[in-house]
Design an enzyme around this catalytic site. Structure first.
Site, PDB file in Angstrom:
ATOM      1  N   GLY A 161       0.831  -1.188   0.000  1.00 23.54           N
ATOM      2  CA  GLY A 161       0.000   0.000   0.000  1.00 23.54           C
ATOM      3  C   GLY A 161       0.869   1.243   0.000  1.00 23.54           C
ATOM      4  O   GLY A 161       2.087   1.164   0.167  1.00 23.54           O
ATOM      5  N   GLY A 193       1.013   5.197   1.592  1.00 24.53           N
ATOM      6  CA  GLY A 193       0.409   6.086   2.570  1.00 24.53           C
ATOM      7  C   GLY A 193       1.017   7.464   2.439  1.00 24.53           C
ATOM      8  O   GLY A 193       1.793   7.734   1.520  1.00 24.53           O
ATOM      9  N   GLY A 194       0.601   8.320   3.341  1.00 25.44           N
ATOM     10  CA  GLY A 194       1.057   9.696   3.277  1.00 25.44           C
ATOM     11  C   GLY A 194       2.569   9.828   3.338  1.00 25.44           C
ATOM     12  O   GLY A 194       3.130  10.747   2.772  1.00 25.44           O
ATOM     13  N   PHE A 195       3.225   8.928   3.981  1.00 26.30           N
ATOM     14  CA  PHE A 195       4.652   9.106   4.218  1.00 26.30           C
ATOM     15  C   PHE A 195       5.510   8.067   3.554  1.00 26.30           C
ATOM     16  O   PHE A 195       6.708   8.055   3.749  1.00 26.30           O
ATOM     17  CB  PHE A 195       4.928   9.140   5.714  1.00 26.30           C
ATOM     18  N   GLY A 196       4.901   7.183   2.821  1.00 27.66           N
ATOM     19  CA  GLY A 196       5.761   6.227   2.158  1.00 27.66           C
ATOM     20  C   GLY A 196       5.000   5.019   1.649  1.00 27.66           C
ATOM     21  O   GLY A 196       3.779   4.917   1.769  1.00 27.66           O
ATOM     22  N   ILE A 197       5.776   4.124   1.081  1.00 29.32           N
ATOM     23  CA  ILE A 197       5.217   2.918   0.485  1.00 29.32           C
ATOM     24  C   ILE A 197       5.441   1.760   1.460  1.00 29.32           C
ATOM     25  O   ILE A 197       6.504   1.662   2.087  1.00 29.32           O
ATOM     26  CB  ILE A 197       5.924   2.618  -0.846  1.00 29.32           C
ATOM     27  N   VAL A 198       4.450   0.904   1.555  1.00 25.18           N
ATOM     28  CA  VAL A 198       4.583  -0.249   2.432  1.00 25.18           C
ATOM     29  C   VAL A 198       4.800  -1.497   1.585  1.00 25.18           C
ATOM     30  O   VAL A 198       4.026  -1.769   0.664  1.00 25.18           O
ATOM     31  CB  VAL A 198       3.340  -0.423   3.325  1.00 25.18           C
ATOM     32  N   LYS A 229       7.812  -0.210   5.875  1.00 30.86           N
ATOM     33  CA  LYS A 229       7.335   1.090   5.426  1.00 30.86           C
ATOM     34  C   LYS A 229       8.543   1.945   5.069  1.00 30.86           C
ATOM     35  O   LYS A 229       9.387   2.213   5.916  1.00 30.86           O
ATOM     36  CB  LYS A 229       6.527   1.732   6.551  1.00 30.86           C
ATOM     37  N   ASP A 232      -5.360   9.704  13.757  1.00 26.89           N
ATOM     38  CA  ASP A 232      -5.682   9.356  12.366  1.00 26.89           C
ATOM     39  C   ASP A 232      -6.298   7.966  12.288  1.00 26.89           C
ATOM     40  O   ASP A 232      -5.903   7.127  11.484  1.00 26.89           O
ATOM     41  CB  ASP A 232      -4.440   9.458  11.483  1.00 26.89           C
TER      42      ASP A 232
END
Ligand SMILES: *[C@@H]1O[C@H](CO)[C@@H](O)[C@H](O)[C@H]1NC(C)=O
Ligand SMILES: *[C@@H]1O[C@H](CO)[C@@H](O)[C@H](O)[C@H]1NC(C)=O
Ligand SMILES: *[C@@H]1O[C@H](CO)[C@@H](O)[C@H](O)[C@H]1NC(C)=O
Ligand SMILES: *[C@@H]1O[C@H](CO)[C@@H](O)[C@H](O)[C@H]1NC(C)=O
Ligand SMILES: *[C@@H]1O[C@H](CO)[C@@H](O)[C@H](O)[C@H]1NC(C)=O
Ligand SMILES: *[C@@H]1O[C@H](CO)[C@@H](O)[C@H](O)[C@H]1NC(C)=O
Ligand SMILES: *[C@@H]1O[C@H](CO)[C@@H](O)[C@H](O)[C@H]1NC(C)=O
Ligand SMILES: *[C@@H]1O[C@H](CO)[C@@H](O)[C@H](O)[C@H]1NC(C)=O
Ligand SMILES: *[C@@H]1O[C@H](CO)[C@@H](O)[C@H](O)[C@H]1NC(C)=O
Length: 894
Positions: A562, A564-569, A583, A684
């Site tokens: 996935g 997200g706001g701060f990076g790829i998982v 992450k 969040d």
């Protein structure tokens, strides 16, 4: 006549010349006769002592050479000037009734034997042995001396072969010189039944003593310490140490080839009976009873042996020669490296370590936890821990262990936590290329430094290991935070700091930055300068970039879970098959805000652990890379199951499943709010931050936005972060955060679970875009409400009751006014009642706790969980959210 007269004179003259000093000696001997009560026992008549019975003189000099009047029933005292009998070789007055002091015999170079035993003498002068360079045999046994010590003057008696001072009120320690090189003639040393204290001097290692009797010391203290020095005393034939406080293991007896009799009854000896003793063929008498000896009962094999097996020990089984359970053997090897402490020997009874052995916790018959915290242990960490493959937790903290952490421990594939904090360990922390476990090394000032020379083997081993480790894959280089401790210290420091600089507006957040930077910059060593002691004690699980590259096929697209706001998982798999989620933040995002979030996330995740919070395995800060490594959650996010189940070919979630997920999430958030030792706010919460395991139990993820709730202030002003649709109104408008912000978001999630709709859905008509608004409207109208329920939920009489309760709860949680929203613990209570009602047989997650440990939760919870580690000094009682929310502060965000 004249001739006759002259002849007589001549005779007299000759007589006079002949006995030049004998008149002096005669005086002394007559004084001796006068002070003794010789009635009938000896014929000491006349003035020439050389004619007295049992007195011998030198033929030529007429000097007295021997007085041997033992066992004659004589009473009386000895005169003070016996030391003037300069040719005396034997002075034997034993087995009489003599009293008073024994006079000094100092300077009698020819004196060979002194037997004064079995009398009523009252003292021995301190200089008694001065200059007695020919003295060979001494017996002072059985005299009621005033308390005395073996005088230093005995050191002159280097010809000594046989020294016996049994039962004569001797105190103090055994002087080391008796075992030294100068006393190589000493073959018999009997000091039994006195009040000796101290240890068997190490000098005895060079001794040629054959008969050593130290048994029966009186008083509380007795002789104590190790008897390992016996292993070098190869001349020993008879050893009696009975009735002392000797401790530690029996010596290796392989060099004691003459040993016939070995009595160590009634001490505190521990450890195994070495084969070198029970296989010793010279042995004929052995007594080991009433010690704390461990392992198998020895099977003595010498031909004519009569072992005295009476009395207790801590053998695993009674039958001689029967081996112990392998787990027992391994545990004994482990404590061997600690010198077989008495504590374990006393409490480890029988052959089943899972039967309430102190420090041992089992699951079934597998040893899963070894907790030897704060037991005063000395010695080293045995590599044999590696033989207990089921081990998950090893806690050796707060002892006095030295040497290195053995590399072998990395073989323990189930190990999750190794706590060796607060010892004296040195050298590299071992790293595994197959498993991940947490090593807590704080409070070891030499860890990750070369071992001091004195620790010899350990040092060599460490550098050898260090060589092996170069280029190895997983670097759990630094060990982990005693997080609670760090926080405790930080908070404390902050308080002190504030006391000193009250105007200074420092914050926990800043303190944390310092900690994390200290940890992470520059890899394994630089963070631990040692100057900044309490900060330097922090640590974390560092995982090397290479491991993560290998695990994710160099961050291959196909492994993306996935964005997200701060990076790829990414999904990843370690060599041992452990799945992980990684992450990764690209270097471009990491500066500024991203790095703060990253650090914030590390800080929180390493402090907060719970079965309903995603586990952080470790992190990596190398070059520009910023990575977090999480437990892999195979079923993915809740939003996948809620909103994408059709594309993914999944079944829609059943209502009961949704209930239990809601409860899991509520518990995780409740923990964040109240149960973690300080209050945290997630900020969040949303279905894409809720992850599911194969058992469909949920864990809350993504703490990147969490801010530490500072002590003493009731709300935090901060820049807005979060996701539209889940934002509490007061947060969106003012940016002020309390725990009620999470309660609001949770209410929206409940609405999503009820309706199957997203919090914000731009595809819907305008009045239905915002779920919370629409839901409230639908809920007010009892007729419209059933239409709001997700079509995939099977609504029947059974489910409807709980659906209504959850709808009511969702509505409360998402109240506009924070004060109208319940606390998470209320939410948990409501949901628990529903889940229990619906799934009465499902194990409540609390019942997973065996011994209070959640094994899925590697580090901090174990540290913080006082119920297990028993020491609560680092924890503070959590502040309740109700205390946090009561005031709002205005002002600029930080
Ligand atoms: C000497 O010994 C005898 C018999 O043992 C005893 O009766 C007597 O009192 C003793 N005399 C002295 C001076 O000790
Ligand atoms: C004691 O010895 C002397 C000579 O030394 C001897 O004349 C005397 O008879 C002896 N007395 C007894 C009682 O034996
Ligand atoms: C014994 O010797 C010392 C010194 O050598 C002397 O002062 C003392 O008088 C002597 N005693 C006797 C009884 O001769
Ligand atoms: C040993 O010496 C002490 C102190 O001098 C004394 O009180 C005690 O009675 C002595 N013990 C024996 C058994 O003589
Ligand atoms: C035994 O002797 C060896 C060599 O002399 C020495 O290194 C060792 O320390 C001794 N062991 C004990 C227990 O005294
Ligand atoms: C030494 O031990 C042997 C065997 O028990 C025994 O026969 C012998 O008398 C002992 N010797 C001494 C001096 O105690
Ligand atoms: C004990 O030792 C004897 C003699 O060596 C041997 O025959 C016997 O098998 C041993 N017993 C056990 C249980 O090992
Ligand atoms: C460790 O060594 C100290 C000092 O020698 C001693 O007092 C303590 O009892 C030892 N601890 C154990 C568990 O043996
Ligand atoms: C792990 O490292 C050891 C030696 O350090 C090596 O022998 C072994 O092959 C490695 N295992 C894997 C899976 O890389």
């Amino acid at each position: 006549m004249i001739i006759a007269k002259s002849f007589l004179l001549l005779l007299c003259f000759i007589a006079l010349v002949n006995g030049e000093s004998s008149p002096d000696e005669a005086v002394i001997m007559i004084a001796l006769r006068d002070s003794l009560n010789l009635t009938g026992s000896l014929n000491w008549s006349g003035s020439d002592p050389c004619k007295w019975s049992l007195v011998q003189c030198d033929d030529t000099s007429n000097r007295v050479t021997a007085i041997q009047i033992g066992g004659k029933g004589i009473s009386g005292t000895l005169p003070p000037d016996l030391g003037n009998l300069t040719s005396l070789t034997k002075f034997e007055v034993m087995r009489n009734h003599l009293t008073g002091p024994i006079p000094s015999l100092a300077g009698l170079k020819s004196l060979v034997t002194v037997y004064a035993n079995d009398n009523d003498f009252t003292s021995v002068p301190v200089d008694f042995f001065t200059g007695l360079s020919s003295l060979q045999s001494v017996s002072l046994d059985n005299n009621p001396f005033v308390s005395w010590k073996i005088p230093p003057s005995l050191e002159d008696a280097t010809a000594l072969a046989d020294f016996s001072a049994v039962n004569c009120n001797l105190s103090g320690e055994i002087p080391g010189f008796l075992g030294g090189k100068n006393f190589s003639s000493l073959t018999t040393l009997k000091l039994s039944y006195n009040s000796l204290v101290g240890e068997l001097p190490m000098n005895f290692s060079e001794s040629r003593v054959e008969i050593l009797m130290l048994n029966g010391q009186k008083g509380a203290e007795k002789l104590h310490g190790s008897i390992s020095v016996l292993q070098n005393m190869t001349a020993l034939t008879n050893v009696t140490l009975q009735g002392n406080s000797f401790s530690g293991p029996l010596p290796n007896c392989s060099r004691l080839v003459s040993l016939k009799s070995f009595n160590v009854r009634e001490n505190q000896l521990t450890g195994l009976v070495p084969p070198s003793l029970f296989e010793l063929q010279s042995l004929s008498d052995v007594a080991l009873g009433n010690n704390l000896l461990q392992g198998p009962t020895p099977n003595f094999t010498a031909p004519n042996i009569k072992p005295d097996m009476t009395g207790l020990n801590s053998f695993c089984l009674d039958t001689p020669g029967t081996p112990c359970d392998p787990r027992v053997n391994t545990l004994l090897s482990i404590v061997e490296a600690f010198g077989y402490p008495v504590n374990f020997a006393e409490k480890w009874k029988g052959n089943d370590p899972c039967n309430r052995w102190v420090g041992i916790t089992c699951t079934g018959t597998d040893i899963t936890v070894i907790n030897f915290k704060n037991l005063g242990l000395n010695g080293t960490i045995s590599p044999l821990f590696a033989d207990l493959a089921s081990l998950q937790v090893i806690n050796l903290s707060q002892n006095n262990l030295s040497g290195t952490i053995p590399q072998e421990l990395t073989k323990l594939s189930n190990l999750k936590t190794l706590d060796v904090s607060n010892n004296r360990l040195c050298g590299e922390v071992p790293v595994s290329n197959t498993t991940i476990f947490v090593v807590i090394t704080s409070g070891n000032s030499d860890i990750n430094k070369e071992c001091p020379k004195s620790s010899g083997d350990g040092g060599k081993k460490a550098s050898r290991n260090a060589g092996k480790i170069v280029g190895s894959v997983i670097g759990i280089l630094l060990a982990l935070l005693l997080i609670g401790f760090a926080i405790f210290l930080l908070v404390k420091k902050k308080k002190q700091y504030h006391k000193m600089h009250p105007q200074q507006q420092s914050s926990d957040q800043d303190a944390f930055k310092i900690t994390i930077e200290n940890l992470c910059t520059g890899g394994s060593e630089s963070g631990f300068s040692g100057n900044d002691a309490h900060l330097g004690e922090a640590g974390n699980i560092v995982i090397s970039i290479q491991v993560l590259r290998d695990a994710t096929d160099n961050f291959d697209e196909k492994n993306i879970l996935g964005r997200g706001g701060f990076g790829i998982v990414y999904k990843g798999e370690l060599h041992d098959g452990t799945k992980i989620a990684v992450k990764r933040m690209e270097s471009s995002i990491i500066s500024g805000k991203g790095l703060d979030e990253f650090k914030s996330e590390i800080a929180v995740l390493t402090r907060v652990r719970h079965r309903n919070l995603v586990v952080l395995h470790g992190y990596c800060l190398e070059g520009n890379e910023r990575l977090l490594v999480y437990q892999y959650m195979p079923q993915g996010t809740l939003s996948r199951h809620m909103f994408h189940w059709q594309e993914e070919g999944l079944k829609p979630l059943e209502w009961t499943r949704r209930l239990s997920i809601a409860l899991d999430v509520a518990r995780g958030v409740e923990y964040l709010h109240t149960l973690a030792h300080q209050s945290f706010i997630h900020r969040d919460l949303k279905p894409s931050n809720i992850l599911l395991g194969d058992d469909m139990h949920a864990k809350v993820a993504d703490f990147g936005l969490v801010r530490l709730a500072p002590e003493g202030t009731q709300s935090i002003e901060t820049k807005i972060a979060g996701t539209f649709g889940y934002l509490a109104p007061e947060y969106a408008v003012t940016g002020r955060v309390t725990t009620k912000v999470d309660v609001y978001s949770f209410g929206v999630i409940l609405m999503e679970l009820l309706t199957g709709r997203k919090a914000l859905d731009a595809t819907r008509s305008e009045e239905e875009v915002h779920l919370a608004t629409w839901f409230r409207r639908m809920f007010i109208n009892k007729d419209s409400f059933p239409k709001a329920i997700d079509q995939t939920i099977e609504v029947n009489e059974e489910t409807l009751g709980s659906i209504n309760i959850v709808a009511e709860l969702a509505n409360q949680c998402s109240s506009r006014e924070p004060r109208d929203r319940p606390d998470m613990n209320h939410v948990v209570n409501v949901l628990v009642s529903l889940v229990v009602q619906w799934k009465p047989t499902e194990r409540s997650s609390d019942s997973d706790d065996i011994y209070g440990i959640d094994y899925d939760t590697p580090l901090p919870q174990l540290i913080l969980d006082s119920s297990y580690f028993g020491d609560n000094t680092l924890m503070s009682i959590p502040s309740r959210p109700s205390e946090l929310e009561s005031t709002f502060k205005s002002g600029q965000g930080r």
